[in-house]
Design an enzyme around this catalytic site. Structure first.
Site, PDB file in Angstrom:
ATOM      1  CB  SER B 597      37.854   9.679  40.779  1.00  0.00           C
ATOM      2  OG  SER B 597      39.244   9.653  40.992  1.00  0.00           O
ATOM      3  CG  ASP B 672      39.444   4.120  46.244  1.00  0.00           C
ATOM      4  OD1 ASP B 672      40.540   4.043  45.645  1.00  0.00           O
ATOM      5  OD2 ASP B 672      38.546   4.904  45.919  1.00  0.00           O
ATOM      6  CG  HIS B 704      39.372   4.975  42.325  1.00  0.00           C
ATOM      7  ND1 HIS B 704      39.015   5.789  43.383  1.00  0.00           N
ATOM      8  CD2 HIS B 704      39.483   5.790  41.256  1.00  0.00           C
ATOM      9  CE1 HIS B 704      38.920   7.043  42.955  1.00  0.00           C
ATOM     10  NE2 HIS B 704      39.190   7.067  41.675  1.00  0.00           N
TER      11      HIS B 704
END
Lengths: 727, 727
Positions: B597, B672, B704
């Site tokens: 991320s 995602d 994600h």
């Protein structure tokens, strides 16, 4: 014949010379064209061969001598009073012997009298036009704007033929996803007075969710994709009459999901012939339609059935000297041959077994013109004077493509080219001469001017070896037996540059393996791919084998794979591996495999089905499960999923994902419209679920193949994978 | 204090013991829970602590002694006459001291009198209900079916409050993509008679083209994604009155694209307080609304501005003993602290500079309750008897989270827990006791029962070391100076299992680096991630450093990165690398980096910005260009693209793709919804165009993050990449 091929033919084997870069070897490379054998662009001005180039058009005489410049690009621009013509390499001579040349720019079609130095005619091309077809007799143009059809007459009048074209309703474009020999959707009658055009209604087909990532926020675009067993398109054919401005529709009572292929105009433009095929693709009928009313003939001309499939791929070709007869191509007798149809000679229709394993029912007299255990690869046309048909075929060896004539009356064949190599040819207007371009394992490229009655020829070009300064690996070819123990299969074998017979080399099998393609033939370097040379330079043995199912070996050879794609193909490739193991310099513990599309299917399948044979694989744009492939191609070889559930299940690679042991990288165009990403992504998902670890890469914005610099990037990537894990 | 931490604290260092598998170490692993410190589920029955388990609820006395079973799961099912209750681990006691337990199944909320062994009340849950909120006072339920809001009264009457909910118009769900502390969209007043709920209109936001490949033919689904600088959602708030069946709307004249966050009911249910923030996120106002009319108060309670941003994250908490005062949390003075609002004490509104770098304007009296250079991490509630507020904060060391009280009147603080480790706590009904669960580098897990006036405690659980039979690497922590030369940054360092100081080891930096998260704290193993242990076992040094911009270090520490995310963060990570180079056992030629991320952004950025420092990187679900990230989070730290073009340009990784030298694998969830695939795909495209070769993998169907077996697969994959290229 196999023995002849097994004798190793070295095209080059030299040391301490230059090495190749990928840019030298791949079509997308910056230096690729510098290292290609010299080519010759040419065309016919009636019976006069003309050599074309960017700069000029040069007349060639019967002895092959350049007889001076007809005109230069500058000459043409001078006539036009502005610099609009950029090249003479693609001009045409539509009205021989009149000294008229046709040039086409992005804005215009222009006819120039190059002797009078005057513009004879010019027609503007409407902005946004696609699918443009111009008829030299009427000088009418037909084209599409988006999904609608337009005609522009010789005097410039524009007419919109259809108005309701959308993403769903498409006029004038190719149909049936370019299968069955279809590549366009607009068809002028010979006199250019009637225009046949396709309509396809694809409203029932979902759009595959292709994503354009170059938008500010990524967005989908329309990509209608009919998947095997699912809803498909409706096809119909219209005929527009320029004189009456009327459009009629061919009155075909069959389901609109049937295929209407290889539209063929009768010479007088009053009839249109259509090869009609049911969705099951096992029943073909050739029907005539009245082009003025759309009415279908009461009975077909010929019918063909096959328990596996029938695949019409070519239009009719009417004899120039007899409008009542036409040449048709079919594999009804196993090999693709030319057949003469005598349209006026009615026969009592009876079904008979044919040598291809199916049955035929001829309603008119049909005569086999080209008998023999070979395939007509390309029908060239006719010698009107001698009344012969001319074709390219693998007559004397499966790997060759030589030029032949066959007398229509006596069916007597004659060889017109050298009996080696792979030839292509372009006929003069009357067919009495042709320009023969070919290469062979010992000939980089030759272009000859050939007289089609005698076969006598003069040489127009003999290309030098463009690689004479380079360190080129040894390329040989030979044959082995297929897994059926009987069929000869042909291979290409490339040894590493600087080969040392005492060493053991990592070895990569390149594979395609599907129908409608072959990888080995007797052209330059046995039809090598540039990447193979690169790999040989890095110390790999490269092996390429055309398994059963591949091209130009007859219907039975192709249909061995019917309803269970992959199985026989892999068995044959394993025969190739057994052969490789007999070679002392092949390291059987370092075997890799690479292929694209059907070859990606084969690569993934081989990696998962024979995990102890292949250590490393790179699969490109693979089919993973035939249910995700298209209706037209997929159902031909696999039937519909509900008809062949076992075949679909056993050929799917999803349950095989769990078997993966070696390193497998799958690469795909992120926007692949052919093998849509659902294939690869489903395999990746299955692998994750099974705990196996394939690798993955994608080319955003690219389709089924990579071109230009992406092609270089791709092959760096493929190469690196083998360098990382196979060396 | 940093020096204290620098002293290496070994939690374990043993040899010839068991080794871990990934399944042992990762939350998704099959054996993970076998190797976790023993846990204790508990809740409060008023002032009585109750230990919960699947089988039963056990009362604990003031001395921490288990005082016998209150009821078993079987007891509850016996009362119900059917087996519907599966566990006691999540029961509640809503009416202490009444012996009423609340159990919730997928179909019902049930209140059982466990002494009388009788059903007190039960309410069916409507099929398809989501977002369910039940109020114990009125026993009304609120929930959504799709995008509409429903209320079911205590006597079972169902009322549909909204009818025009769609994918675009959404009622009763969370808004603003869960930023600003928002996590739900239905809010009962304390008495359960009024329901506040959000409406969001996201019709102007395009749906990001997410693809579901599990459909027969892959298909998109709705995923509204507002990208930085683009159209965003409109938010409004309604209040439904159960007695009158009427819905009123909060009358807010501000743009509906402004944020309305942390809805807070006044104790009497007549007022609703809303933290209002402009789209620029630099101006916050706390306003009261009349919950019966929707009318907005003429003036706000407090206002805050900041040249960078203001980020309200918590609701008001009214004093149980005084409805005119409430506790608010803000970082106006740099550190997140508790402030007492005296709602009745009007102040003349004047703007003042605050210690956090912004300005404030208080319209009521605001008093700082918790002064000091530390952050309140978690506000726990109040001790009603002592009139103290209780909180968890890093009072004595940045890495710790200890439990404290502060007397509301005198602002005197007291430590209620051990002064080490990281604690969480659950208060009894009156707040006079709490259950304290914590771990530290020397404590695997302890649970204590604590009296919140004296801090006296009894131990309820001391977990054994679950890894005593395993070969555990040495985990230490310490601090270095940030790139600003002043700020202390804290790291975790894990040495390889079987560490040999004379060897040089490959070293992997794990990084997150973004706001709202930290990776190092004084909990068990310094907050290690299981994968780090696995890597240590394979012979890697692991290093984790919380750079400037990360959590719990104050506003200025966080805002050092404002408008140029990545730059300062990377400088700090490079300080970490310099530190690593001072360690003789770190092989600086074999440095890797991994993060997910924001950490994927950092990893990709580090690989491309410092290509000679890091050899191998694995970036997960990365941000590549902040223009593809969401409005709420993205514009807070980067402003809108048109406001900060240079910052967006210089923080984009697309132009940096050309710098890649080492091996970088990017991995993302194919679906995602947080860092949408456009990020990674754009980077891949940029790399292809630049001729660099990142690797790629995706998890179809995952978002994600990866969970369960996918998490194991992912970490096998990450590990393999370092094993392939860093070893």
């Amino acid at each position: 014949m196999a023995a002849l091929m097994l004798a190793a033919t070295t095209i080059m084997a030299q040391t301490t010379k230059k090495t190749f870069t990928l840019n030298d070897l791949l079509g997308g490379g910056s230096t690729y064209w510098n290292l290609q054998p010299k080519y010759m662009f040419s065309t016919w001005w009636g019976e006069v061969p003309v050599e074309l180039s960017v700069e000029k058009a040069v007349r060639i005489d019967a002895n092959g001598q350049r007889q001076g410049t007809l005109f230069t690009t500058d000459d043409l621009n001078e006539v036009l009073g502005e610099k609009v013509v950029r090249t003479c390499a693609n001009v045409q001579f539509p009205y021989p012997p009149a000294p008229i040349v046709k040039v086409q720019t992005s804005r215009e079609i222009i006819l120039i009298d190059f002797e009078r130095k005057a513009v004879e005619w010019r027609g503007q091309i409407q902005e946004g036009a696609s699918e443009l077809v111009w008829n030299p007799v009427s000088r009418n143009m037909a084209y599409c704007i988006g999904s609608n059809v337009f005609v522009q007459t010789a005097d410039g009048e524009r007419r919109q033929l259809t108005t309701d074209g959308t993403d769903d309703i498409v006029y004038g474009h190719s149909v049936s996803r370019d299968e069955f020999g279809i590549s366009n959707g607009l068809f002028w009658s010979p006199d250019g007075k009637r225009l046949a055009f396709y309509k396809k209604d694809q409203s029932r087909i979902p759009s595959y969710p292709q994503v354009d990532i170059t938008q500010r926020i990524a967005a989908t675009y329309v990509d209608k994709y009919p998947m095997a067993g699912c809803e498909t398109e409706d096809v119909s054919v219209a005929v527009y009459d320029v004189s009456s401005s009327k459009t009629i529709w061919l009155q075909n009572p069959k389901p609109m999901t049937d295929y209407m292929t290889n539209l063929s105009w009768a010479p007088d433009g009053r009839k249109l012939y259509v090869f009609e095929l049911n969705r099951d693709q096992d029943f073909m009928q050739l029907y005539g339609y009245d082009a003025t009313t759309g009415q279908k003939d009461a009975e077909p001309l010929v019918e063909e059935k096959h328990p596996k499939y029938v695949e019409p791929l070519n239009t009719l070709a009417f004899l120039p000297w007899d409008d009542t007869k036409a040449v048709m191509q079919t594999r009804r007798d196993n090999w693709n041959h030319l057949y003469l149809l005598d349209l006026k000679k009615k026969m009592y229709p009876e079904w008979h077994e044919a040598n291809g394993g199916g049955t035929t029912c001829d309603h008119v007299k049909v005569t086999l013109l080209t008998a023999g255990d070979f395939e007509v690869r390309d029908f060239l046309g006719f010698n009107e004077k001698d009344k012969t048909a001319l074709f390219v075929g693998n007559v004397t060896h499966p790997l060759r493509a030589t030029i032949h004539s066959v007398k229509v009356s006596s069916r007597k064949q004659a060889l017109l080219s050298a009996d080696d190599g792979v030839h292509s040819a372009a006929l003069s207007a009357s067919g009495t001469q042709l320009i023969d371009t070919y290469s062979s394992p010992t000939v980089a490229r030759k272009v000859n001017l050939v007289h089609t009655n005698s076969g006598k020829s003069v040489n127009l070009l003999t290309a030098d070896d463009p690689w004479k300064d380079y360190d080129v690996p040894e390329i040989t070819s030979g044959s082995i037996k297929a897994a059926d123990g009987q069929t000869d299969l042909y291979y290409r074998l490339i040894k590493p540059t600087g080969f040392d017979p005492s060493k053991k080399y990592p070895t990569v099998v390149y594979v395609y393996g599907g129908p409608h393609a072959h990888n080995v033939q007797a052209s330059r370097g046995y039809y090598f791919r540039g990447w193979e040379i690169y790999m040989a330079q890095l110390g790999y043995v490269i092996f390429v084998l055309d398994n059963r199912g591949s091209q130009y070996r007859g219907l039975k050879f192709e249909q061995a794979t019917f309803r269970h794609l992959g199985d026989e193909e892999m068995k044959d490739q394993l025969c190739g591996v057994e052969f490789l193991k007999t070679l002392p310099y092949v390291d059987a513990d370092r075997l890799g495999v690479h292929g694209w599309s059907f070859g990606g299917f084969m690569t993934t399948n081989l990696m998962c089905s024979y995990p102890d044979v292949f250590k490393v694989g790179v699969a490109g744009g693979p089919v993973i499960d035939w249910k995700y492939y298209e209706v037209m191609y997929g159902e031909r070889y696999m039937d519909r999923p509900e008809q062949n559930p076992d075949g679909y299940a056993s050929s799917s690679l999803l349950p095989k994902a769990k078997n993966l042991k070696g390193r497998l990288q799958i690469i795909l165009g992120y926007n692949d419209p052919t093998c849509v990403p659902q294939h690869t992504l489903s395999f990746i998902r299955a692998s994750i679920d099974a705990g196996t670890q394939p690798d993955l890469f994608t080319y955003p914005g690219d389709g089924h193949n990579m071109f230009g610099t992406d092609q270089i990037h791709l092959h760096e990537r493929i190469t690196r994978y083998f360098e990382d894990y196979l060396k």
